[in-house]
Design an enzyme around this catalytic site. Structure first.
Site, PDB file in Angstrom:
ATOM      1  CB  THR A  24      -0.922  -0.016   1.238  1.00  0.00           C
ATOM      2  OG1 THR A  24      -1.796  -1.114   1.118  1.00  0.00           O
ATOM      3  CG2 THR A  24      -1.732   1.261   1.352  1.00  0.00           C
ATOM      4  CE1 TYR A  38      -5.893   0.654   0.254  1.00  0.00           C
ATOM      5  CE2 TYR A  38      -4.064  -0.199  -1.041  1.00  0.00           C
ATOM      6  CZ  TYR A  38      -4.742  -0.105   0.156  1.00  0.00           C
ATOM      7  OH  TYR A  38      -4.274  -0.783   1.241  1.00  0.00           O
ATOM      8  CB  SER A  71       3.192  -8.088   1.440  1.00  0.00           C
ATOM      9  OG  SER A  71       2.149  -7.907   2.359  1.00  0.00           O
ATOM     10  CB  THR A 104       0.808  -3.604   6.222  1.00  0.00           C
ATOM     11  OG1 THR A 104      -0.473  -3.598   5.597  1.00  0.00           O
ATOM     12  CG2 THR A 104       1.452  -2.243   6.130  1.00  0.00           C
ATOM     13  CG  ASP A 105      -2.113  -7.838   3.785  1.00  0.00           C
ATOM     14  OD1 ASP A 105      -2.368  -6.836   4.493  1.00  0.00           O
ATOM     15  OD2 ASP A 105      -2.844  -8.209   2.849  1.00  0.00           O
ATOM     16  CE  LYS A 177      -2.721  -4.943   7.906  1.00  0.00           C
ATOM     17  NZ  LYS A 177      -2.714  -5.110   6.433  1.00  0.00           N
ATOM     18  CD  GLU A 298      -4.388 -26.276  27.149  1.00  0.00           C
ATOM     19  OE1 GLU A 298      -5.030 -27.293  26.835  1.00  0.00           O
ATOM     20  OE2 GLU A 298      -4.903 -25.279  27.685  1.00  0.00           O
TER      21      GLU A 298
HETATM   22  N1  LIG Z   1      -1.680  -1.973   3.871  1.00  0.00           N
HETATM   23  C1  LIG Z   1      -1.113  -2.806   3.011  1.00  0.00           C
HETATM   24  O1  LIG Z   1       0.052  -2.669   2.660  1.00  0.00           O
HETATM   25  C2  LIG Z   1      -1.948  -3.936   2.496  1.00  0.00           C
HETATM   26  C3  LIG Z   1      -1.860  -4.053   0.983  1.00  0.00           C
HETATM   27  C4  LIG Z   1      -1.554  -5.443   0.485  1.00  0.00           C
HETATM   28  N2  LIG Z   1      -2.537  -6.399   0.850  1.00  0.00           N
HETATM   29  C5  LIG Z   1      -0.160  -5.861   0.920  1.00  0.00           C
HETATM   30  O2  LIG Z   1       0.054  -6.397   1.963  1.00  0.00           O
HETATM   31  O3  LIG Z   1       0.738  -5.615   0.172  1.00  0.00           O
END
Ligand SMILES: NC(=O)CC[C@H](N)C(=O)O
Length: 341
Positions: A24, A38, A71, A104-105, A177, A298
């Site tokens: 992103t 987007y 990602s 970010t994923d 995340k 466990e």
């Molecule tokens: N906020 C993000 O970067 C998510 C965008 C995309 N799904 C990625 O991880 O690249």
């Protein structure tokens, strides 16, 4: 722009390389109101850098486009390619710090991978954004500015791979995340290492686990990563996924367990059988705010010869299992790694 500063001042600035991989932070939407709808991975690294001219006051910055992907689509081969390029740059005497822009994923996976395999004290900072640059209140510019500030700061040396999101400096090992619709998305169950404010770093704590220069792993000696997969636990779960993953060639299966990595009585026999067949069974927890799996609580891990993932979430446990399996297939050695890293 090299014309902005006299050469003597310029030479005092650190040299920082930005390796761009997409996400992103390189995204673009149709309108400024599109903060969540987007396309990721659209903007090239030169345009990203040009979009934050203030970077030139922090460091001599140059960019390389390593990947241009969202990602969630990153592969083990992509990880190795990125890791090897980071190592080459870290070896170069004219590179002081490295920034990686990333979706970010899976940012937390890449950051942890690099934290394990990069034999350097030089700062390595992984950064992304939650909103594309085209959106109102886009967070990528400041996140990138903060990443370059941290990467160019000698105080950042030897602290492992770092992540700068939402003004916080997080350990790449711990950070995850935690929510996908806020700019305050990345949290560690054990807290941030510090803050970066107006380009200045304020440190509060240090990573206690082995990393980078103190790691026994070295990206230069890793040519492939073994297949490790994750199976998710929930009420009424059955053993289908575990068996299918093993059949498809998984060398280790990460049990993304409930609570303390607990395992349903319907699944236990399959996991015992798979372990007897040589598959490593690693119990982790998918508890949202951070799991913590205790050995022989466990489940009798000693008796079954299973490994526990300590506080690593399932996706991070997968990264350490892959890297660990490049060195050993001894479950006791793997367990030692899960305590130490
Ligand atoms: N906020 C993000 O970067 C998510 C965008 C995309 N799904 C990625 O991880 O690249």
């Amino acid at each position: 722009d090299t014309a902005e500063q006299p050469p003597q001042q310029k030479s005092k600035l650190a040299n920082v390389v930005i390796l761009a991989t997409g996400g992103t932070i390189a995204g673009a939407g149709a309108s400024t109101a599109n903060s969540a709808t987007y396309q990721a991975a659209k903007v090239g690294v030169d345009k990203l850098i040009a979009g934050v001219p203030e970077l030139a006051t922090l460091a001599n910055v140059r960019g390389e486009q390593v990947l241009q992907i969202a990602s969630e689509s990153i592969t083990n081969e992509n990880l190795l390619q990125l890791g090897k390029r980071v190592a080459e740059l870290a070896d170069s005497p004219d590179v002081d710090g490295i920034v990686i822009t990333h979706g970010t994923d899976t940012l937390e996976e890449t950051a942890y991978f690099l934290n394990l395999v990069e034999k350097t004290e030089k700062p390595i900072v992984v950064v992304g954004s939650m909103r594309p640059g085209t959106a109102m209140s886009a967070d990528g510019m400041l996140n990138l500015y903060n990443a370059v500030a941290v990467a160019s700061n000698p105080e950042s040396k030897g602290k492992g791979v770092l992540v700068t999101m939402n003004d916080e400096i997080q350990s790449g090992r711990d950070v995850s995340k935690m929510i996908n619709i806020k700019t305050e998305a990345f949290k560690s169950p054990w807290g941030a290492l510090g803050m970066v404010v107006e380009g200045k770093s304020y440190w509060f704590r240090l990573p206690a686990k082995r990393h980078t220069q103190n790691s026994e792993f070295d990206i230069r000696q890793i040519s492939s990563l073994p297949q490790v997969d994750i199976a998710y636990a929930y009420g009424n779960v059955n053993d289908t996924a575990y068996k299918a993953l093993a059949q498809s060639g998984a060398k280790a299966i990460i049990h993304a367990g409930t609570g303390n990595g607990s395992v349903s009585s319907k699944v236990v026999p399959a996991l015992q059988a798979l372990r007897k067949d040589g598959v490593q069974i690693i119990r982790s927890s998918h508890v949202n705010a951070g799991g913590f799996v205790l050995r022989n609580a466990e489940q009798p891990d000693d008796k079954y010869d299973w490994v526990v993932a300590h506080d690593l979430n399932p996706q991070k446990a997968r990264i350490l299992a892959m890297v660990g399996l490049t060195k050993t297939n001894d479950s006791k050695e793997l367990q030692r790694m899960f305590w130490e890293y």
